[in-house]
Design an enzyme around this catalytic site. Sequence first.
Site, PDB file in Angstrom:
ATOM      1  N   SER A 149      41.801  32.347  47.599  1.00  9.52           N
ATOM      2  CA  SER A 149      41.456  31.400  46.426  1.00  9.52           C
ATOM      3  C   SER A 149      40.001  30.941  46.250  1.00  9.52           C
ATOM      4  O   SER A 149      39.356  30.682  47.345  1.00  9.52           O
ATOM      5  CB  SER A 149      42.319  30.048  46.371  1.00  9.52           C
ATOM      6  N   HIS A 186      39.160  29.969  50.103  1.00  9.69           N
ATOM      7  CA  HIS A 186      40.326  29.588  51.101  1.00  9.69           C
ATOM      8  C   HIS A 186      41.079  30.774  51.243  1.00  9.69           C
ATOM      9  O   HIS A 186      41.796  31.482  50.118  1.00  9.69           O
ATOM     10  CB  HIS A 186      41.112  28.182  50.345  1.00  9.69           C
ATOM     11  N   ASN A 202      34.731  26.369  47.116  1.00  8.85           N
ATOM     12  CA  ASN A 202      35.114  26.738  48.465  1.00  8.85           C
ATOM     13  C   ASN A 202      36.026  28.114  48.343  1.00  8.85           C
ATOM     14  O   ASN A 202      36.512  28.178  47.324  1.00  8.85           O
ATOM     15  CB  ASN A 202      35.785  25.465  49.233  1.00  8.85           C
TER      16      ASN A 202
HETATM   17  C1  GRF Z   1      37.452  32.323  55.750  1.00  8.03           C
HETATM   18  O1  GRF Z   1      38.729  33.231  55.496  1.00  8.03           O
HETATM   19  C2  GRF Z   1      37.632  31.276  55.108  1.00  8.03           C
HETATM   20  O2  GRF Z   1      38.242  30.994  53.917  1.00  8.03           O
HETATM   21  C3  GRF Z   1      38.200  30.399  56.064  1.00  8.03           C
HETATM   22  O3  GRF Z   1      37.787  30.944  57.430  1.00  8.03           O
HETATM   23  C4  GRF Z   1      37.363  32.221  57.045  1.00  8.03           C
HETATM   24  C5  GRF Z   1      36.027  32.282  57.508  1.00  8.03           C
HETATM   25  O4  GRF Z   1      35.570  33.451  57.705  1.00  8.03           O
HETATM   26  N1  GRF Z   1      38.228  28.868  55.788  1.00  8.03           N
HETATM   27  P1  GRF Z   1      34.066  33.923  57.853  1.00  8.03           P
HETATM   28  O5  GRF Z   1      33.438  32.775  58.716  1.00  8.03           O
HETATM   29  O6  GRF Z   1      33.698  33.870  56.557  1.00  8.03           O
HETATM   30  O7  GRF Z   1      34.353  35.252  58.375  1.00  8.03           O
END
Ligand code: GRF
Length: 201
Positions: A134, A107, A105
């Site tokens: 991360s 983050h 995942n």
């Molecule tokens: C990313 O920063 C992800 O880590 C977080 O939400 C964002 C999603 O962005 N959970 P995208 O949909 O990849 O533009």
Amino acid sequence: LTVAVLISGTGSNLRALLDAAAEPDYPARIVVVGADREAEGFRHAEDFGIPTFLVPWRDFDTRDEWGAELATQLDVWRPDLVVLSGLMRLLPPAVVEARAPQIINTHPAYLPEFPGAHAVRDALAAGVVQTGASVIVVDDGVDTGPVVAQERVPVLPGDDEHTLHDRIKPVERRLLIDVVRRIATGELDLAAAAASASTPS
Ligand code: GRF
């Protein structure tokens, strides 16, 4: 290495991974993109002719039933690796346990700082001068799995959630592309990463 990517939103991280995987020498191939809602990011998969599947959160009464359908869809493609990239749902334990540790995942924080769905907003609210990005191995907690890559990102005066997240995302994408590459080449062994995390240090 075959990869399934799960998203909920714009899929900008997905797009970066698709662009990287389009390079002939990139050792991983994205075989399917799934989402829990009609994600904007599906258009990136369509641009690359990659199949998508939709398991609408709202069609199911429980997380477990939603997760079971998600797992059924994933089983069709039998990916070596599942990448959660902006999936705004927690996977039920059964789904995690069936595939762990081959689930990672991304983050937008320097875990274990600021876990959860509002990491960027929380960092701003905390008034920190630096946060980060991360990549972790997914376990059945909320952003609690072992970190396999992370990097600091500065918070600048006048940042709002949008400007800070826009500074984090390029770092996130670079880490994700590199982690998937290292998993594909065998340089990064997720089982070892997960095992080393579980043994009390
Ligand atoms: C990313 O920063 C992800 O880590 C977080 O939400 C964002 C999603 O962005 N959970 P995208 O949909 O990849 O533009």
